[in-house]
Design a protein around this motif. Structure first.
Motif, PDB file in Angstrom:
ATOM      1  N   GLY A 134      -8.813   1.517  -2.661  1.00 13.42           N
ATOM      2  CA  GLY A 134      -7.972   0.964  -1.536  1.00 13.42           C
ATOM      3  C   GLY A 134      -6.604   1.050  -2.147  1.00 13.42           C
ATOM      4  O   GLY A 134      -5.321   1.994  -1.668  1.00 13.42           O
ATOM      5  N   TYR A 135      -6.458   0.429  -3.090  1.00 11.82           N
ATOM      6  CA  TYR A 135      -4.934   0.192  -3.753  1.00 11.82           C
ATOM      7  C   TYR A 135      -4.375   1.834  -4.159  1.00 11.82           C
ATOM      8  O   TYR A 135      -3.253   1.838  -3.980  1.00 11.82           O
ATOM      9  N   ARG A 136      -5.278   2.425  -4.913  1.00 17.16           N
ATOM     10  CA  ARG A 136      -4.803   3.644  -5.447  1.00 17.16           C
ATOM     11  C   ARG A 136      -4.337   4.657  -4.440  1.00 17.16           C
ATOM     12  O   ARG A 136      -3.287   5.331  -4.372  1.00 17.16           O
ATOM     13  N   THR A 137      -5.283   4.591  -3.005  1.00 13.53           N
ATOM     14  CA  THR A 137      -4.943   5.548  -2.121  1.00 13.53           C
ATOM     15  C   THR A 137      -3.641   5.441  -1.572  1.00 13.53           C
ATOM     16  O   THR A 137      -2.836   6.323  -1.192  1.00 13.53           O
ATOM     17  N   VAL A 138      -3.318   3.997  -1.175  1.00 14.13           N
ATOM     18  CA  VAL A 138      -1.993   3.632  -0.775  1.00 14.13           C
ATOM     19  C   VAL A 138      -0.875   3.948  -1.673  1.00 14.13           C
ATOM     20  O   VAL A 138       0.063   4.566  -1.369  1.00 14.13           O
ATOM     21  N   LEU A 167       0.179  -1.629  -0.814  1.00 15.86           N
ATOM     22  CA  LEU A 167       1.021  -1.014  -1.776  1.00 15.86           C
ATOM     23  C   LEU A 167       1.557  -2.203  -2.932  1.00 15.86           C
ATOM     24  O   LEU A 167       1.711  -1.867  -4.033  1.00 15.86           O
ATOM     25  N   ASN A 168       2.110  -3.488  -2.504  1.00 18.53           N
ATOM     26  CA  ASN A 168       2.507  -4.305  -3.260  1.00 18.53           C
ATOM     27  C   ASN A 168       1.420  -5.062  -4.193  1.00 18.53           C
ATOM     28  O   ASN A 168       1.761  -5.303  -5.421  1.00 18.53           O
ATOM     29  N   ARG A 169       0.250  -5.072  -3.637  1.00 17.55           N
ATOM     30  CA  ARG A 169      -0.942  -5.631  -4.374  1.00 17.55           C
ATOM     31  C   ARG A 169      -1.335  -4.544  -5.534  1.00 17.55           C
ATOM     32  O   ARG A 169      -1.575  -4.845  -6.600  1.00 17.55           O
ATOM     33  N   ALA A 170      -1.174  -3.316  -5.192  1.00 15.16           N
ATOM     34  CA  ALA A 170      -1.555  -1.881  -6.014  1.00 15.16           C
ATOM     35  C   ALA A 170      -0.270  -2.232  -7.273  1.00 15.16           C
ATOM     36  O   ALA A 170      -0.667  -2.163  -8.462  1.00 15.16           O
ATOM     37  N   LEU A 174      -1.210  -2.739 -11.039  1.00 18.33           N
ATOM     38  CA  LEU A 174      -0.699  -1.817 -12.100  1.00 18.33           C
ATOM     39  C   LEU A 174      -0.001  -2.398 -13.075  1.00 18.33           C
ATOM     40  O   LEU A 174      -0.250  -2.014 -14.346  1.00 18.33           O
ATOM     41  N   LYS A 175       0.927  -3.277 -12.773  1.00 16.54           N
ATOM     42  CA  LYS A 175       1.814  -3.999 -13.736  1.00 16.54           C
ATOM     43  C   LYS A 175       0.703  -4.700 -14.704  1.00 16.54           C
ATOM     44  O   LYS A 175       0.926  -4.865 -15.922  1.00 16.54           O
TER      45      LYS A 175
END
Length: 182
Positions: A134-138, A167-170, A174-175
């Motif tokens: 889900g994160y990667r998709t957005v 997006l913010n959670r992704a 990622l960070k």
């Protein structure tokens, strides 16, 4: 956008509509690599991206009569690829995004001017691949494919605020992945 630019492959598309196999092949060669990359960024699997690519071109060629030319052929095809890639994710029976929109808060976007030498393109790609579907998709649809949150919401069947939150959670995840010592 200039109409000449928008319809750069009209003659080739018309030949495809008339059933010319060579025209189909030429159109495939023009877009295959870019569309594979779109599929790969969403599915995170070369095999699935190849399947997505083939399914998308089959669908596009079968439905070429429905291409009205409102957008460039590449944009029309990209939308088909994105939809096929999302279908592939759904087939994996992974939950992309929770149904409960209320539980997500829209976080403020962070900005950072910090420069890090250890960040290579390859490292960032590897970390993006580790993100949940889900994160990667957005993240892919927003940062790499250029869709806005309203469009992402329509594509994924979620609210605009859920897209922003994802997006913010992704980005946060990622960070976190990038900060882990390898």
């Amino acid at each position: 956008m200039d109409q000449r630019t928008l319809h750069i492959h009209d003659e080739l598309i018309e030949r495809c509509r008339m059933g010319e196999r060579d025209a189909h092949y030429q159109l495939y060669k023009l877009y295959a690599k870019a569309m594979f990359n779109v599929g790969y960024r969403i599915t995170k699997s070369e095999e699935e991206a190849e399947d997505v690519l083939q399914e998308a071109f089959i669908s596009a060629f079968h439905n070429l009569e429905s291409y009205r030319g409102d957008a460039s052929f590449g944009a029309w095809l990209k939308r088909i690829v994105v939809n096929k890639a999302l279908n592939a994710l759904n087939k994996r029976k992974h939950e992309l995004i929770p149904d409960d929109d209320e539980q997500w808060d829209v976080a403020e976007e962070e900005t950072s001017t910090e420069y890090r030498e250890d960040l290579t393109v390859e490292r960032v790609k590897q970390c993006i691949e580790k993100l949940p579907d889900g994160y990667r998709t957005v993240l892919s649809l927003y940062l790499l494919e250029g869709y806005d949150h309203q469009e992402i919401g329509e594509i994924l069947g979620i609210s605009e605020s859920t897209s922003k939150s994802q997006l913010n959670r992704a980005k946060s995840k990622l960070k976190e992945l990038l900060n882990q010592v390898q």
